[in-house]
Every structure is written in C-alpha cells, then in structure tokens.
Design an enzyme around this catalytic site. Structure first.
Site, short mmCIF file in Angstrom:
data_model
loop_
_atom_site.label_atom_id
_atom_site.label_comp_id
_atom_site.label_asym_id
_atom_site.label_seq_id
_atom_site.Cartn_x
_atom_site.Cartn_y
_atom_site.Cartn_z
N GLU A 262 0.84 -1.20 0.00
CA GLU A 262 0.00 0.00 0.00
C GLU A 262 0.87 1.24 0.00
OE1 GLU A 262 -2.97 -0.12 3.11
OE2 GLU A 262 -3.70 -2.06 2.45
N HIS A 281 -7.95 1.39 1.13
CA HIS A 281 -7.93 1.17 2.59
C HIS A 281 -8.81 2.20 3.32
CE1 HIS A 281 -5.36 -0.80 5.94
NE2 HIS A 281 -6.56 -0.48 6.40
P1 NAD Z 1 -11.00 -9.26 15.96
O1 NAD Z 1 -9.75 -9.54 16.71
O2 NAD Z 1 -12.19 -8.79 16.72
O3 NAD Z 1 -11.44 -10.58 15.15
C1 NAD Z 1 -10.55 -11.37 14.44
C2 NAD Z 1 -11.02 -12.82 14.52
O4 NAD Z 1 -10.14 -13.63 13.73
C3 NAD Z 1 -11.03 -13.40 15.94
O5 NAD Z 1 -12.29 -13.93 16.24
C4 NAD Z 1 -9.94 -14.48 15.90
O6 NAD Z 1 -10.24 -15.60 16.71
C5 NAD Z 1 -9.94 -14.85 14.43
N1 NAD Z 1 -8.69 -15.50 13.99
C6 NAD Z 1 -7.43 -15.21 14.36
N2 NAD Z 1 -6.56 -16.04 13.73
C7 NAD Z 1 -7.30 -16.85 12.96
C8 NAD Z 1 -6.98 -17.93 12.09
N3 NAD Z 1 -5.72 -18.31 11.89
N4 NAD Z 1 -7.99 -18.55 11.48
C9 NAD Z 1 -9.28 -18.18 11.68
N5 NAD Z 1 -9.65 -17.17 12.49
C10 NAD Z 1 -8.66 -16.52 13.12
O7 NAD Z 1 -10.59 -8.24 14.80
P2 NAD Z 1 -11.54 -7.18 14.06
O8 NAD Z 1 -11.56 -5.92 14.85
O9 NAD Z 1 -12.80 -7.85 13.69
O10 NAD Z 1 -10.65 -6.89 12.76
C11 NAD Z 1 -10.56 -7.86 11.72
C12 NAD Z 1 -9.59 -7.39 10.64
O11 NAD Z 1 -10.02 -6.16 10.07
C13 NAD Z 1 -8.16 -7.15 11.09
O12 NAD Z 1 -7.28 -7.68 10.10
C14 NAD Z 1 -8.02 -5.65 11.08
O13 NAD Z 1 -6.68 -5.28 10.85
C15 NAD Z 1 -8.91 -5.31 9.90
N6 NAD Z 1 -9.37 -3.91 9.84
C16 NAD Z 1 -9.38 -3.29 8.63
C17 NAD Z 1 -9.83 -1.98 8.52
C18 NAD Z 1 -9.87 -1.29 7.18
O14 NAD Z 1 -9.75 -0.08 7.14
N7 NAD Z 1 -10.06 -2.00 6.09
C19 NAD Z 1 -10.26 -1.29 9.67
C20 NAD Z 1 -10.25 -1.97 10.89
C21 NAD Z 1 -9.80 -3.27 10.97
#
Ligand code: NAD
Length: 308
Positions: A262, A281
């Site tokens: 990015e 993003h």
């Molecule tokens: P979270 O921690 O609440 O949820 C993540 C889930 O993934 C958890 O339930 C965890 O158990 C699961 N997990 C972890 N490792 C795993 C694996 N190997 N296999 C299967 N499941 C697995 O996180 P969130 O707040 O829901 O965020 C999710 C994603 O979104 C993150 O990657 C975060 O960086 C991304 N995000 C992106 C933006 C954007 O601007 N696009 C904004 C915020 C967050």
C-alpha cells in the site's frame, strides 16, 4: 497542568473533551522522530493514529509520559516493549471502525455483484453497457465469514437482517451459542466455506497463521460464481494467485480494500481487470468511526490520568 500531545488529526469532539477535562493540548501533525523527541519531553500523554511512529527513543525521551493512545486499531507503529519497560500504558480503540468496515463490505459486494463500479466507469467513457451488467442479488445467498470477531459478527448482522443471507463462519474460536443462534451462523471449516459460499469475506488479523491464507489451492476450491472480499489485511491473500484466479475465471470477482503493498503500485495487474473493485484502505474512513476512535481513546486518557 496535564499536557497532551496530539500528534495526528483527531475528531474535534475528542479535542473538546480534552479541553473540557482541563488538559493543555499541544498539537502538531505527524512530527518527525527528532521533533517528537523534543515535543514529548514534558507531556503526560500522546495521541497518534497510524502515524507518526513512536519508537523506543521517543518513548525514552518522554520524562513525564504516562500513556500512549492510538486513535484507531492496531499498535504496530508503537514500540510496545519500550513502553512496557517504562510502565507506560498503551491504549487504542478496536471497536471504533467495526460498523464502518462492515458496511463497506456490502458496498463492495454490491459494487461488484451489480457491476456498479464497472458501469460507472463505462458511463464516463460514453458507453451504455446495460447488456454487460446482469447482476445477482444478495438475498438468499450464502456469505462465508472468515474471522468471526468484532467486524465479522457485524457483517453477519447486516447479512442476516439487511439482506436475508445464510451465514457460515470460520474462526479458530467458536462463537458463543447465543451469538450463533441470534445470527443463524453456522461454524464450518475453511475448505467447506470456500466450496459453498457465494461471498467469501475476510476478517482475520494478519498473523503468521493467516498470511496467504487464501492461496492458489484455496481459490481453486471456490465456486466459479463466487466473489472474494478483503477488508482485513492485504497479505491474508496471495495477490499473485488471486490475479491468476480472476484472469482464468476460477472465481467471478474480487473486491479489495487492503493490499500486500500500500499504496497499490500504479498499473498493478489488479487495476486492469473488470471483475475487480478496488478502494484505498477506507474501511475505517467514516465520520462516525473517526469520532468514536478519538472519543474512545480520550476517555481512556482522562480516566487513567485522573486516577494516577
Ligand atoms: P478481531 O480480533 O475482533 O477478530 C478477528 C477474529 O479472527 C477473531 O475472532 C480471531 O479468533 C480470528 N482469527 C485469528 N486467527 C485466525 C486464524 N488463523 N484462522 C481463523 N480465524 C482466526 O478483529 P476485528 O476488529 O474484527 O478486525 C478484523 C480485521 O479487520 C483485522 O485484520 C483488522 O486489521 C482489519 N481492519 C481493517 C480496517 C480497514 O480499514 N479495512 C479497519 C479496521 C480493521
């Protein structure tokens, strides 16, 4: 007087909260490490976003520093070890972007499945592509949610209550029974989800176990009519394999908000494909998410500094 260094733009309501708490605010947008080392010397707290970086040398220069706040999710720009060594608290706002990212997922899904982005592009070029825009509805389709945490569950809510979709999820942790029942979400393994879902949406964090989780072999399991949505982290998908899948029609399309590199390099193969929707993003880029992020961290700062 308590002094807070605001080193990145935060929502005006959050700034007002700091003022109302009687704190002095020093505002400088994205200072360099050298400048940060000067600014941090006599402040009690610092607020950053994904920038600026707060490395060990900055943390060590903060003689009065008690708390570091990231107005957003993730703490990758802060040296957590250095903060821990000096007993400095680090906080962030992980729930702030939940709804915004979840809503974007459906924006992307509709843009792709109803060919909105493609049609808009063509209209501007003077082409009336009605015949090439036969889409499909979301209603009654199966969404496969990979990573059933904060954002994954919010996606499930909208999928169920907004679009009447069937929900499958994959996570290393099983959601509580009440959550599964409320959302009608069925846990399955990743391969089963890839085989059955019409929409696969990724919501896992980037870890060693999730890097290139969606690779060539797994893309080949997906239905030819299915789409992949990634709003998590770019490296969860093997981009090279995805480009191949899209070119060769293993899947119908992809909508991506995050990328392995990015900003996405100019002229990247993904930008040449019509069955792809791309956004820079912007998952957390809403007025509401920014406000929540600012307010959530300011609340934590006020609570911590007033009680310490
Ligand atoms: P979270 O921690 O609440 O949820 C993540 C889930 O993934 C958890 O339930 C965890 O158990 C699961 N997990 C972890 N490792 C795993 C694996 N190997 N296999 C299967 N499941 C697995 O996180 P969130 O707040 O829901 O965020 C999710 C994603 O979104 C993150 O990657 C975060 O960086 C991304 N995000 C992106 C933006 C954007 O601007 N696009 C904004 C915020 C967050």
């Amino acid at each position: 007087m308590v002094k807070v260094l605001v080193a990145a733009p935060i929502h005006p309501d959050a700034v007002k909260m700091l003022k109302d708490a009687g704190f002095e605010i020093v505002y400088e947008e994205y200072p360099s490490v050298e400048r940060l080392k000067e600014l941090i010397r006599d402040v009690d707290a610092i607020i950053v976003r994904s920038k600026p970086k707060v490395p060990a040398e900055v943390i060590e220069a903060g003689e009065k520093l008690k708390i570091i706040a990231r107005a957003g999710v993730g703490l990758d720009n802060i040296d957590l070890e250095a903060a821990k060594k000096r007993g400095i608290k680090v906080v962030n706002a992980p729930r702030a972007p939940m709804r915004s990212v979840a809503e974007l997922v459906f924006g992307l899904a509709l843009a792709l499945l109803r060919r909105i982005a493609y049609a808009d592009r063509k209209m501007r070029e003077g082409e009336w592509v009605k015949k090439k825009c036969l889409g499909v509805e979301l209603h009654g389709k199966t969404i496969g949610i990979v990573g059933f945490g904060r954002i994954g569950r919010e996606v499930a809510k909208i999928a169920k209550y907004g679009f009447g979709m069937n929900i499958m999820y994959y996570d290393v942790v099983r959601a509580p029974k009440e959550v599964e029942e409320e959302l009608g979400a069925v846990k399955a393994d990743l391969e089963e989800i890839l085989r059955k879902a019409d929409i696969v949406t990724l919501h896992v964090p980037l870890l060693e176990s999730t890097r290139h989780m969606i690779n060539e072999e797994r893309l080949k399991l997906m239905k030819k009519s299915a789409i992949l949505i990634n709003t998590s982290r770019g490296a969860v998908v093997d981009t090279e394999a995805l480009v191949k899948a899209l070119k060769e029609g293993w899947i119908a399309g992809a909508a991506l908000d995050v990328f392995e590199e990015e900003p996405l390099p100019k002229g990247h193969p993904l930008t040449k494909l019509d069955n792809v929707v791309l956004t820079p993003h912007i998952g957390a880029s809403t007025e509401e998410a920014q406000r929540r992020a600012g307010i959530e961290v300011v609340k934590q700062i006020i609570e911590y500094l007033k009680s310490s």
